[in-house]
Design an enzyme around this catalytic site. Structure first.
Site, mmCIF file in Angstrom:
data_model
loop_
_atom_site.group_PDB
_atom_site.id
_atom_site.type_symbol
_atom_site.label_atom_id
_atom_site.label_comp_id
_atom_site.label_asym_id
_atom_site.label_seq_id
_atom_site.Cartn_x
_atom_site.Cartn_y
_atom_site.Cartn_z
ATOM 1 N N ALA A 197 0.801 -1.228 0.000
ATOM 2 C CA ALA A 197 0.000 0.000 0.000
ATOM 3 C C ALA A 197 0.835 1.280 0.000
ATOM 4 O O ALA A 197 0.362 2.324 0.419
ATOM 5 C CB ALA A 197 -0.978 0.020 1.172
ATOM 6 N N SER A 238 2.474 0.323 -7.451
ATOM 7 C CA SER A 238 1.798 0.040 -8.725
ATOM 8 C C SER A 238 1.285 1.315 -9.384
ATOM 9 O O SER A 238 1.381 1.453 -10.612
ATOM 10 C CB SER A 238 0.650 -0.953 -8.517
ATOM 11 N N GLU A 291 6.236 -5.839 -9.020
ATOM 12 C CA GLU A 291 6.388 -7.076 -8.229
ATOM 13 C C GLU A 291 7.783 -7.674 -8.417
ATOM 14 O O GLU A 291 7.960 -8.890 -8.505
ATOM 15 C CB GLU A 291 5.302 -8.096 -8.585
ATOM 16 N N CYS A 312 -0.785 3.359 13.810
ATOM 17 C CA CYS A 312 -0.416 4.585 14.539
ATOM 18 C C CYS A 312 -0.096 5.781 13.653
ATOM 19 O O CYS A 312 0.008 6.894 14.154
ATOM 20 C CB CYS A 312 0.767 4.314 15.466
#
Length: 181
Positions: A12, A16, A83, A143
């Protein structure tokens, strides 16, 4: 002079979307790019690069045993690989030779470490052979501090478990250890 680039980050972190942006920029200049990804990543189908925000593109699927020294690079302005952690050391060396011999930049995007904080083979080789290395940053799922690790949410101990947001979260070191106790 062309170079071998390695951009790594946690899950994330925008890898990509970044590769799709780079491909778009080349294509806007009418320059051909070879967009590729590992055939190991089957989340959205083989030969697909898909970002979390919905952008996607077809890509050449690199097989685990593929000899990249035989890759046809004629007419390409750049090679972009998503990847890249799933590449083998031999494949990374072949990419470095393509850069040096054909003067074509190769940009690789991938994870650095797995859920157990071990380097992937491709990541380790890219850290050794890449001319330029940069980190793509994101924040801890718990956090908001910088995420440096990938927390797998399942109990699987396999190094490679293909998954997305339901399977992994980016975390800081503190939350990696706190949530693994």
């Amino acid at each position: 002079m062309a170079q071998l680039f390695y951009k790594y980050g946690t899950m994330a972190s925008g890898k990509s979307i970044e590769i799709l942006k780079v491909a778009h920029n080349y294509q806007q200049q009418n320059r051909r790019v070879l967009l590729a990804t590992s055939s190991v990543d089957t989340r959205y189908g083989i030969g697909k690069i898909t970002s979390r925000i919905g952008m996607e593109s077809d890509a050449y699927a690199i097989g685990m045993d593929e000899d990249l020294s035989q890759l046809n690079t004629d007419g390409y302005a750049a090679i972009l690989i998503d990847e890249a952690q799933f590449l083998t050391r031999k494949q990374v060396v072949a990419l470095a030779k393509i850069v040096d011999t054909n003067d074509i930049p190769v940009m690789c995007f991938g994870l650095k470490n797995d859920f157990d904080n071990c380097l992937f083979e491709g990541s380790e080789a890219l850290l050794v052979f890449a001319d330029k290395i940069s980190e793509m940053k994101t924040i801890c799922n718990y956090c908001g501090h910088k995420a440096t690790m990938n927390k797998r949410l399942s109990d699987s101990t396999e190094q490679i478990v293909i998954g997305g947001d339901d399977d992994y979260v980016p975390v800081c070191r503190r939350h990696y250890y706190e949530t693994n106790l």
